[in-house]
Design an enzyme around this catalytic site. Sequence first.
Site, PDB file in Angstrom:
ATOM      1  CB  VAL A  91      44.684  34.141  50.539  1.00  0.00           C
ATOM      2  CG1 VAL A  91      45.971  34.418  51.272  1.00  0.00           C
ATOM      3  CG2 VAL A  91      43.901  33.047  51.257  1.00  0.00           C
ATOM      4  CB  CYS A  92      41.027  36.584  47.160  1.00  0.00           C
ATOM      5  SG  CYS A  92      40.931  37.569  48.646  1.00  0.00           S
ATOM      6  CB  THR A  93      40.911  32.801  43.251  1.00  0.00           C
ATOM      7  OG1 THR A  93      41.886  31.989  43.904  1.00  0.00           O
ATOM      8  CG2 THR A  93      41.057  32.638  41.743  1.00  0.00           C
ATOM      9  CG  ASN A 110      46.312  35.763  47.321  1.00  0.00           C
ATOM     10  OD1 ASN A 110      45.700  34.716  47.235  1.00  0.00           O
ATOM     11  ND2 ASN A 110      45.755  36.901  47.720  1.00  0.00           N
ATOM     12  NE  ARG A 158      45.324  30.050  46.631  1.00  0.00           N
ATOM     13  CZ  ARG A 158      45.317  31.378  46.615  1.00  0.00           C
ATOM     14  NH1 ARG A 158      44.285  32.035  46.131  1.00  0.00           N
ATOM     15  NH2 ARG A 158      46.347  32.056  47.087  1.00  0.00           N
TER      16      ARG A 158
END
Length: 392
Positions: free
Chosen positions: A140-142, A317, A330
């Site tokens: 998972v990421c931003t 995500n 987020r």
Amino acid sequence: MTPISACILLCMTLGLLCQGVASQDPYAPVCERGKYPPAESLKVPEYVINLDLPARDRWTQLATEKRQEIRNILKGFKSFVDQFGGFAEEIVYFIDLFGPAIVDFLPQPFQDEIRGISKATGLEIGEVTLYNIFYEIFTVCTSIIAEDANGTVYHARNLDFGLFMGWDAKNRTWQMTEILKPAIVNLDFQKNGKTVFKSVNYAGYVGILTGIVPGKFSLTINERFKLDGGYMGIIHLIMTGKGSWLGFLTRNAMETAQSFEEAMALLVNTELIAPAYYILGGNSSGQACVITRNREVNGTDVWWMKQAGGWYVLETNYDHWSAPLFLDDRRTPANNCMRKLTQQNVGVAGLFDVLSSKPVLNKLTTYTALMQVNSGHLETWLQSCPDPCVPW
């Protein structure tokens, strides 16, 4: 997510909410300022990958020096994968067992690079093959692309990894997240002594999750949660031979695409193993978009920075047209921090501050990467989230 994973996520979230009520919400989102630069000890080291060498020899130095870190990651992954249910275990068992055969179906130069890493680390080819695909299933990421008031484009991202992989209650960390950090490296891929592209990798991973082609484009991958995900794509690949690994496709774009437009064409028109978000930045004002992909080429959505608000585009995500999962939002805090930052303060320091703001920064965050295409700049910093901090 599996039902078991969702249940664990809900229970942990409810626990945090109860703590928050009792202590006047210590987990409330914040927008940090003045976090850049971090301590020099947190800067990720750089290695050169010489593309002029035979593929089997390109990773020898790095794989030899990081042999134990690679072994630790693989051991940790295998010890935690049973938490994702029997199907995940079967996929891991299959790839581990039939790795020597599966690697023959991978495109070059990845076949020979994996064989070279196997030799340098002493790991079986099946294990190295497994090592090179599990990031595409559990990440998972931003990612943020923003341009300053002069039209200069910056690209930054947090890479979060290790959800449900061994929560350490004593240290309040994810065990897999902490295992990964010593293996993070910046790579400078060169031909004839000149940089072709740069990337941030876990040592021994030959694909690209975060990368930049100086003067041309930058690119990051974020996981997209769908039932038609990585496991289904792996089975489809085994049965039909169709589909590209996400990181391999990105690596191919880095090596062959000569422009933002060429990279975009590859990312839009190639069948994939798993759904994903490709976040693509260019070298001029307005060249920034999020490409939302299914495994198949149909249904692709391209969301441009100008559509997103004009001066930045941000992806976590979840599809930009849908609300994020309420347990994992987020996006809203990140957008709030970007608006507080303002376009006048866009740059390496400002974006690092946004990505260092909780809950964008969380217990899963392994690193923050900062890129600027025109200058070819890439820097990466190890991240950790001091308590109080949400687990994801």
